[in-house]
Enzyme design. Structure first.
Site, mmCIF file in Angstrom:
data_model
loop_
_atom_site.group_PDB
_atom_site.id
_atom_site.type_symbol
_atom_site.label_atom_id
_atom_site.label_comp_id
_atom_site.label_asym_id
_atom_site.label_seq_id
_atom_site.Cartn_x
_atom_site.Cartn_y
_atom_site.Cartn_z
ATOM 1 N N LYS A 176 24.579 -56.945 97.256
ATOM 2 C CA LYS A 176 24.672 -55.601 97.588
ATOM 3 C C LYS A 176 24.836 -55.376 98.921
ATOM 4 O O LYS A 176 24.330 -56.307 99.850
ATOM 5 C CB LYS A 176 23.230 -55.012 97.146
ATOM 6 C CG LYS A 176 23.065 -54.698 95.723
ATOM 7 C CD LYS A 176 21.644 -54.091 95.492
ATOM 8 C CE LYS A 176 21.360 -53.526 94.080
ATOM 9 N NZ LYS A 176 20.181 -53.069 94.134
ATOM 10 N N HIS A 244 19.233 -57.888 83.595
ATOM 11 C CA HIS A 244 18.185 -57.803 84.619
ATOM 12 C C HIS A 244 16.993 -58.596 83.948
ATOM 13 O O HIS A 244 16.344 -59.288 84.704
ATOM 14 C CB HIS A 244 17.846 -56.595 84.827
ATOM 15 C CG HIS A 244 17.621 -56.313 86.413
ATOM 16 N ND1 HIS A 244 18.584 -56.504 87.103
ATOM 17 C CD2 HIS A 244 16.455 -56.045 86.944
ATOM 18 C CE1 HIS A 244 18.126 -56.342 88.454
ATOM 19 N NE2 HIS A 244 16.976 -55.961 88.404
ATOM 20 N N ARG A 247 17.827 -62.113 84.976
ATOM 21 C CA ARG A 247 17.643 -62.237 86.241
ATOM 22 C C ARG A 247 15.999 -62.475 86.352
ATOM 23 O O ARG A 247 15.587 -63.260 87.342
ATOM 24 C CB ARG A 247 18.161 -61.211 86.963
ATOM 25 C CG ARG A 247 17.935 -61.169 88.539
ATOM 26 C CD ARG A 247 18.774 -59.904 89.024
ATOM 27 N NE ARG A 247 18.323 -59.791 90.702
ATOM 28 C CZ ARG A 247 18.746 -60.254 91.563
ATOM 29 N NH1 ARG A 247 19.764 -61.106 91.698
ATOM 30 N NH2 ARG A 247 18.654 -59.639 92.919
ATOM 31 N N HIS A 270 17.717 -60.692 98.113
ATOM 32 C CA HIS A 270 17.025 -59.565 98.475
ATOM 33 C C HIS A 270 16.941 -59.516 99.994
ATOM 34 O O HIS A 270 16.919 -60.402 100.640
ATOM 35 C CB HIS A 270 15.733 -59.788 97.947
ATOM 36 C CG HIS A 270 15.509 -59.519 96.369
ATOM 37 N ND1 HIS A 270 14.357 -60.142 95.864
ATOM 38 C CD2 HIS A 270 16.172 -59.044 95.543
ATOM 39 C CE1 HIS A 270 14.258 -59.613 94.461
ATOM 40 N NE2 HIS A 270 15.395 -58.824 94.450
ATOM 41 N N TYR A 279 7.229 -60.739 91.859
ATOM 42 C CA TYR A 279 7.328 -61.696 91.051
ATOM 43 C C TYR A 279 5.931 -62.313 91.283
ATOM 44 O O TYR A 279 5.564 -63.246 90.079
ATOM 45 C CB TYR A 279 8.467 -62.656 91.306
ATOM 46 C CG TYR A 279 9.490 -62.054 90.878
ATOM 47 C CD1 TYR A 279 9.901 -61.762 89.444
ATOM 48 C CD2 TYR A 279 10.503 -61.768 91.637
ATOM 49 C CE1 TYR A 279 11.138 -61.228 89.324
ATOM 50 C CE2 TYR A 279 11.960 -61.058 91.429
ATOM 51 C CZ TYR A 279 12.034 -60.957 90.220
ATOM 52 O OH TYR A 279 13.423 -60.156 89.839
#
Length: 300
Positions: A176, A244, A247, A270, A279
């Site tokens: 991203k 996802h 992931r 991230h 998480y």
């Protein structure tokens, strides 16, 4: 489309590298708000540029009345904030009508994951038995790569065919915002990628996962069909098996086995470790259940 919206979407593409799907979502959110403003009496051609704080407040109240989830409402408000701050910076407005509007409170959404045994079944049983034998190879390579690297689906489908020819233990991924990171690749995942590349060598495609047109990568929709069939072959509920989820499973299983949160942040790509910290909620919940179940003074 409103010229101010067009300028905003162009800015998002140029300076923030927003994906086409993201821009389409922003455009849809702005159209919905504009329609609400027109319903309040604003002219269609000037609804967005003339909307005031009352319009924003009323729109958010309408979303709540319609039962729109807090997460969706917060996303729509975020879109409006970005749009009006853009207009403010560009001096197309002198105020931000979203400035005083508070976003709905969100309950933390815990990532959904598969167990290690379920992932193993998905890899082994989900890559055998497709009607088209090539899909066995695609399923095996894609599922293994998703699980051992934690890649986003967009990152997976943009992998070059050269990956299968490299013996390097790491692969360079562009994520991203154009951010690049190095991600380790297991021998098993690389062998699966090589098996697919050998099958596809006559296509001359630059992509590891070519689509029907070899000059283009496999589409997200095309991959979803393959993954769904793989889940059924493995005896898993296909609604639980998404890119996802794989992931999330990658991240959760690494933490279960002692991985460092900062290292996980780098692997997932991230920008902010706060995103990775979700998480830890999964781990905390598991620890709470473990204590309640097994400790002599627990409540289990």
């Amino acid at each position: 489309m409103d010229r101010h919206v067009e300028a905003f979407l162009e800015m998002m593409a140029a300076t923030r590298n927003a994906a086409p799907r993201t821009r389409a979502a922003y455009a849809a959110d702005l159209r919905a708000f504009a329609a609400y403003c027109v319903g309040r009496g604003l002219e269609t051609d000037h609804a967005l540029i003339r909307a005031d704080a009352g319009c924003v407040q009323g729109y958010m109240a309408r979303l709540a009345e319609e039962g729109v989830s807090a997460r969706t409402a917060a996303r729509r408000l975020s879109c409006l904030r970005q749009f009006y701050r853009f207009l403010l910076r560009e001096e197309r407005r002198s105020d931000d009508p979203t400035a005083r509007e508070r976003a709905p409170k969100l309950a933390p959404a815990l990532p959904k994951v598969l167990s290690e045994a379920e992932v193993a079944r998905l890899i082994e049983d989900g890559s055998v038995g497709h009607e088209d034998p090539r899909r066995d190879l695609v399923a095996r390579a894609a599922i293994e790569l998703l699980y051992v690297t934690g890649l986003r689906i967009s990152e997976l489908l943009s992998l070059p065919s050269s990956l299968s020819r490299s013996a390097a233990p790491m692969v360079l991924v562009r994520g991203k915002g154009g951010r690049e990171r190095l991600v380790p690749v297991s021998d098993g995942a690389r062998e699966a990628a090589l098996a697919l590349a050998r099958h596809d060598r006559g296509l001359g495609s630059p992509w590891l996962f070519p689509g029907r047109d070899p000059s283009r990568p496999l589409t997200r929709q095309g991959f979803d069909k393959i993954l769904r069939q793989a889940a059924l072959l493995a005896g898993l509920d296909p609604d639980r098996v998404t890119p996802h989820v794989l992931r999330h499973s990658f991240a959760s299983h690494l933490l279960d086995r002692g991985a460092d949160l900062r290292a996980l942040q780098m692997l997932l790509g991230h920008a902010d470790i706060a995103t990775t910290q979700i998480y830890t909620h999964v781990m905390n919940e598991r620890l709470r259940h473990a204590v309640a179940r097994h400790h002599p003074l627990g409540n289990g």
